[in-house]
Design a protein around this motif. Structure first.
Motif, PDB file in Angstrom:
ATOM      1  N   MET A   1       0.823  -1.198   0.000  1.00 42.24           N
ATOM      2  CA  MET A   1       0.000   0.000   0.000  1.00 42.24           C
ATOM      3  C   MET A   1       0.866   1.261   0.000  1.00 42.24           C
ATOM      4  SD  MET A   1      -2.536   1.506   2.911  1.00 42.24           S
ATOM      5  CE  MET A   1      -1.124   2.256   3.702  1.00 42.24           C
ATOM      6  N   LEU A   2       1.913   1.263   0.824  1.00 40.33           N
ATOM      7  CA  LEU A   2       2.785   2.427   0.910  1.00 40.33           C
ATOM      8  C   LEU A   2       3.585   2.609  -0.383  1.00 40.33           C
ATOM      9  CD1 LEU A   2       4.119   2.208   4.584  1.00 40.33           C
ATOM     10  CD2 LEU A   2       2.335   3.709   3.670  1.00 40.33           C
ATOM     11  N   ARG A   3       3.949   1.511  -1.036  1.00 41.18           N
ATOM     12  CA  ARG A   3       4.659   1.635  -2.314  1.00 41.18           C
ATOM     13  C   ARG A   3       3.773   2.322  -3.349  1.00 41.18           C
ATOM     14  NH1 ARG A   3       7.004   3.183  -5.722  1.00 41.18           N
ATOM     15  NH2 ARG A   3       8.525   2.249  -7.133  1.00 41.18           N
TER      16      ARG A   3
ATOM     17  N   ARG B   1       2.365   8.231  -5.794  1.00 38.83           N
ATOM     18  CA  ARG B   1       1.458   9.377  -5.840  1.00 38.83           C
ATOM     19  C   ARG B   1       1.982  10.582  -5.076  1.00 38.83           C
ATOM     20  NH1 ARG B   1      -4.748   8.983  -3.533  1.00 38.83           N
ATOM     21  NH2 ARG B   1      -5.231  11.223  -3.522  1.00 38.83           N
ATOM     22  N   LEU B   2       2.537  10.337  -3.901  1.00 37.67           N
ATOM     23  CA  LEU B   2       2.911  11.443  -3.004  1.00 37.67           C
ATOM     24  C   LEU B   2       4.420  11.683  -2.908  1.00 37.67           C
ATOM     25  CD1 LEU B   2       0.563  10.755   0.060  1.00 37.67           C
ATOM     26  CD2 LEU B   2       0.193  12.375  -1.811  1.00 37.67           C
ATOM     27  N   GLY B   3       5.231  10.654  -3.197  1.00 39.06           N
ATOM     28  CA  GLY B   3       6.638  10.757  -2.860  1.00 39.06           C
ATOM     29  C   GLY B   3       6.820  10.570  -1.359  1.00 39.06           C
ATOM     30  N   PHE B   4       8.040  10.817  -0.887  1.00 42.24           N
ATOM     31  CA  PHE B   4       8.312  10.620   0.539  1.00 42.24           C
ATOM     32  C   PHE B   4       7.733  11.770   1.357  1.00 42.24           C
ATOM     33  CE2 PHE B   4      11.469  11.094   4.153  1.00 42.24           C
ATOM     34  CZ  PHE B   4      10.827  10.134   4.941  1.00 42.24           C
TER      35      PHE B   4
ATOM     36  N   LEU C   1       6.522   7.877   5.686  1.00 36.01           N
ATOM     37  CA  LEU C   1       6.087   6.992   4.623  1.00 36.01           C
ATOM     38  C   LEU C   1       7.277   6.250   4.000  1.00 36.01           C
ATOM     39  CD1 LEU C   1       3.269   9.081   2.843  1.00 36.01           C
ATOM     40  CD2 LEU C   1       3.064   7.417   4.708  1.00 36.01           C
ATOM     41  N   PHE C   2       7.017   5.534   2.965  1.00 34.58           N
ATOM     42  CA  PHE C   2       7.931   4.642   2.265  1.00 34.58           C
ATOM     43  C   PHE C   2       9.194   5.380   1.797  1.00 34.58           C
ATOM     44  CE2 PHE C   2       8.620   1.748  -1.493  1.00 34.58           C
ATOM     45  CZ  PHE C   2       8.498   0.528  -0.853  1.00 34.58           C
ATOM     46  N   HIS C   3      10.364   4.927   2.223  1.00 28.51           N
ATOM     47  CA  HIS C   3      11.626   5.508   1.772  1.00 28.51           C
ATOM     48  C   HIS C   3      12.749   4.500   2.002  1.00 28.51           C
ATOM     49  CE1 HIS C   3      11.521   6.346   6.082  1.00 28.51           C
ATOM     50  NE2 HIS C   3      12.794   6.696   6.052  1.00 28.51           N
ATOM     51  N   ASN C   4      13.919   4.776   1.425  1.00 29.42           N
ATOM     52  CA  ASN C   4      15.023   3.816   1.564  1.00 29.42           C
ATOM     53  C   ASN C   4      16.284   4.399   2.197  1.00 29.42           C
ATOM     54  OD1 ASN C   4      16.086   5.341  -0.538  1.00 29.42           O
ATOM     55  ND2 ASN C   4      15.844   3.754  -2.096  1.00 29.42           N
ATOM     56  N   ASP C   5      16.259   5.674   2.585  1.00 26.57           N
ATOM     57  CA  ASP C   5      17.374   6.342   3.270  1.00 26.57           C
ATOM     58  C   ASP C   5      18.613   6.523   2.400  1.00 26.57           C
ATOM     59  OD1 ASP C   5      16.147   6.967   5.630  1.00 26.57           O
ATOM     60  OD2 ASP C   5      17.682   6.087   6.889  1.00 26.57           O
TER      61      ASP C   5
ATOM     62  N   SER D   1      16.240  -0.989   0.265  1.00 25.90           N
ATOM     63  CA  SER D   1      16.111  -0.924   1.735  1.00 25.90           C
ATOM     64  C   SER D   1      14.864  -0.116   2.138  1.00 25.90           C
ATOM     65  CB  SER D   1      17.374  -0.328   2.359  1.00 25.90           C
ATOM     66  OG  SER D   1      17.656   0.964   1.848  1.00 25.90           O
ATOM     67  N   TRP D   2      13.722  -0.497   1.590  1.00 26.85           N
ATOM     68  CA  TRP D   2      12.491   0.264   1.834  1.00 26.85           C
ATOM     69  C   TRP D   2      11.967   0.022   3.244  1.00 26.85           C
ATOM     70  CZ3 TRP D   2      11.834   3.901  -1.509  1.00 26.85           C
ATOM     71  CH2 TRP D   2      12.272   3.732  -2.830  1.00 26.85           C
TER      72      TRP D   2
END
Length: 341
Positions: free
Chosen positions: A142-144, A149-152, A223-227, A296-297
């Motif tokens: 869902m977050l992916r 749509r939104l980005g981080f 939200l969804f990110h990989n750092d 690394s999400w």
């Protein structure tokens, strides 16, 4: 002197506060040569000696446990999430928590990011994001989709002493100052590089960024990110450390229901699913460590309104081991970066 140490504390906390606003562009790192998945006996000996030095005496018993160090190396070099319970000595962890709460009581908390109500989502979608009941793999999917749509997006409160109207005395923050000193040492940078790569060589310019402290309050989230960082340095390791005091429970869902859990998604498979997905409530005195890469999400689930009444303060600090990015052989973007996708 105390004045200069106090200024250093303020500068470190303020610096970290601004680092908390994650970059909008997150290309994949260029970590260089592949590393061995198994530490040699000599590397383990070197690593234990480094971690046993006086400047790192605040670390927990894991730092002297060869089998745990070997497992950490295997996980990190494989791109997996590593979790270290009892990361700090128990007395040091308590002092760092007290220091953090002292800073909050002095009015240092500052909100950064976008409130959930301003994400432009309808009520049902907001409720779904805020609910901690979705299984981890479904939450990641869902977050992916939401990321497309939104980005981080994120919202949390950073500990920022600037313009707080109080004189800062380092002696009032002994736990945080002890960590600042140890984490700023070359010993710590060498140890982390050895833990990650199995090599005692440290690239010029590699350092461990001083930790910044934050609290996730009700409806705070990430939200969804990989750092992955897109600057002239790359993040070789990311460390999140949790100072959250919770009632001990053998039922993980009881803690997870309060929100604020660290959601590890990892890489998606060919079907778009996340087989490594797991939910980690922010356990007391526990660190999570991983090597940022294209897969690394992760995310932080929204803290529930009921959390304060349950005694949860979602306190933490975050930092990164950064190293200079190797020069590109051509103008082509590194694999997995947003420039390439």
């Amino acid at each position: 002197g105390e004045g200069s140490m106090g200024a250093a504390l303020a500068a470190a906390a303020a610096e970290g506060a601004w680092q908390g606003a994650a970059p909008e562009v997150e290309p994949a790192p260029s970590p260089g040569a592949a590393v061995s998945r198994t530490l040699t006996r000599r590397a383990l000996w070197r690593l234990r000696r480094l971690l046993a030095r006086p400047e790192l005496s605040f670390l927990g018993a894991w730092a002297g446990n060869e089998s745990m160090l070997a497992e950490l190396h295997t996980r990190l070099s494989s791109g997996e999430l590593a979790v270290v319970p009892d990361f700090l000595r128990a007395d040091v962890a308590e002092t760092v928590r007290e220091d953090t709460l002292r800073g909050i009581s002095m009015g240092w908390l500052r909100p950064v990011g976008t409130p959930m109500s301003r994400l432009g989502l309808d009520g049902p979608m907001l409720a779904e994001i805020a609910s901690p009941s979705l299984p981890p793999a479904e939450r990641c999917r869902m977050l992916r989709a939401l990321d497309d749509r939104l980005g981080f997006k994120f919202r949390y409160h950073v500990l920022d002493p600037r313009n707080a109207g109080h004189e800062i005395k380092a002696a009032d923050f002994p736990g945080q100052m002890r960590l600042y000193s140890g984490f700023a040492s070359k010993t710590w940078t060498k140890a982390l590089m050895l833990l990650l790569t199995g090599s005692h060589e440290v690239p010029d310019g590699a350092d461990f960024e001083l930790p910044f402290y934050r609290e996730y309050r009700p409806e705070d989230y990430a939200l969804f990110h990989n750092d992955v960082d897109g600057s002239n340095k790359y993040r070789a390791l990311c460390m999140n450390y949790w100072l959250s005091k919770q009632v001990a429970s053998t039922n993980e869902d009881a803690d997870a229901s309060l929100g604020g859990s660290f959601l590890w998604c990892g890489p998606a498979d060919s079907t778009g699913r996340f087989p490594e997905a797991r939910r980690l409530p922010p356990a007391w005195n526990t660190a999570s460590i991983f090597a940022p890469c294209a897969g690394s999400w992760h995310a932080v689930e929204a803290v529930q309104e009921s959390a304060p009444a349950s005694g949860l303060r979602r306190l933490s600090f975050t930092s990164w081991l950064s190293a200079p990015r190797p020069p590109r052989a051509s103008g082509k973007a590194p694999p997995g970066s947003e420039d390439e996708l």
